[in-house]
Design an enzyme around this catalytic site. Structure first.
Site, PDB file in Angstrom:
ATOM      1  N   ALA A  12       0.829  -1.205   0.000  1.00 42.45           N
ATOM      2  CA  ALA A  12       0.000   0.000   0.000  1.00 42.45           C
ATOM      3  C   ALA A  12       0.867   1.260   0.000  1.00 42.45           C
ATOM      4  O   ALA A  12       0.518   2.264  -0.627  1.00 42.45           O
ATOM      5  CB  ALA A  12      -0.943   0.002   1.193  1.00 42.45           C
ATOM      6  N   GLY A  15       1.990   1.613  -3.486  1.00 43.52           N
ATOM      7  CA  GLY A  15       0.794   1.782  -4.305  1.00 43.52           C
ATOM      8  C   GLY A  15       0.195   3.171  -4.180  1.00 43.52           C
ATOM      9  O   GLY A  15      -0.310   3.737  -5.156  1.00 43.52           O
ATOM     10  N   ASP A  16       0.245   3.728  -2.984  1.00 43.18           N
ATOM     11  CA  ASP A  16      -0.254   5.084  -2.753  1.00 43.18           C
ATOM     12  C   ASP A  16       0.495   6.080  -3.632  1.00 43.18           C
ATOM     13  O   ASP A  16      -0.110   6.950  -4.274  1.00 43.18           O
ATOM     14  CB  ASP A  16      -0.104   5.445  -1.274  1.00 43.18           C
ATOM     15  CG  ASP A  16      -0.519   6.867  -0.963  1.00 43.18           C
ATOM     16  OD1 ASP A  16      -1.652   7.245  -1.306  1.00 43.18           O
ATOM     17  OD2 ASP A  16       0.297   7.606  -0.363  1.00 43.18           O
ATOM     18  N   ALA A  17       1.798   5.948  -3.685  1.00 41.28           N
ATOM     19  CA  ALA A  17       2.622   6.860  -4.493  1.00 41.28           C
ATOM     20  C   ALA A  17       2.338   6.692  -5.987  1.00 41.28           C
ATOM     21  O   ALA A  17       2.209   7.680  -6.716  1.00 41.28           O
ATOM     22  CB  ALA A  17       4.103   6.617  -4.208  1.00 41.28           C
TER      23      ALA A  17
END
Length: 125
Positions: A12, A15-17
């Site tokens: 995550a 993935g957020d970036a």
């Protein structure tokens, strides 16, 4: 890098970036030139509530493969120690799961599927 070696929160994290970069690029495609306008547009896609709506669509329409669903659940079921102030816990966990899936596809270098899911995500808003 073996994407399977990372826990849900690590997936995550990356993935957020990645999701943020795609959202910013997408916002630029609208011809916006003021940073404040860009920021408002991007948050329509990157907020936990918006990401949770994407998850609902992906699940309802049975878009995810079994493997992807497992990765999503790995992220969603992670033991998060913090959450945003004004976000429902369910939305926050769903968003974490989506970000984990995005991170997994990125680390796996499955660019085709990554772009496909992100495209579906942005259709939602």
């Amino acid at each position: 890098m073996d994407a399977n070696l990372y826990n849900g929160l690590c997936l995550a994290y990356i993935g957020d970036a990645i999701y943020e970069i795609y959202a910013r690029e997408y916002a630029l495609s609208f011809g916006l030139t003021k940073v404040n306008d860009l920021h408002k547009k991007v948050t329509c896609y990157t907020s936990a509530t918006a990401q949770s709506l994407v998850v609902e669509k992906l699940l309802k329409e049975d878009i995810l493969t079994e493997e992807e669903l497992g990765i999503f659940k790995r992220g969603r079921n992670s033991h998060v120690h913090t959450k945003r102030k004004h976000v429902d816990l369910t939305n926050y966990l769903n968003a974490t799961g989506l970000e984990a899936l995005i991170g997994y596809l990125y680390l796996k270098k499955d660019e085709t599927r990554l772009k496909e899911l992100i495209s579906i995500s942005f259709e939602n808003n």
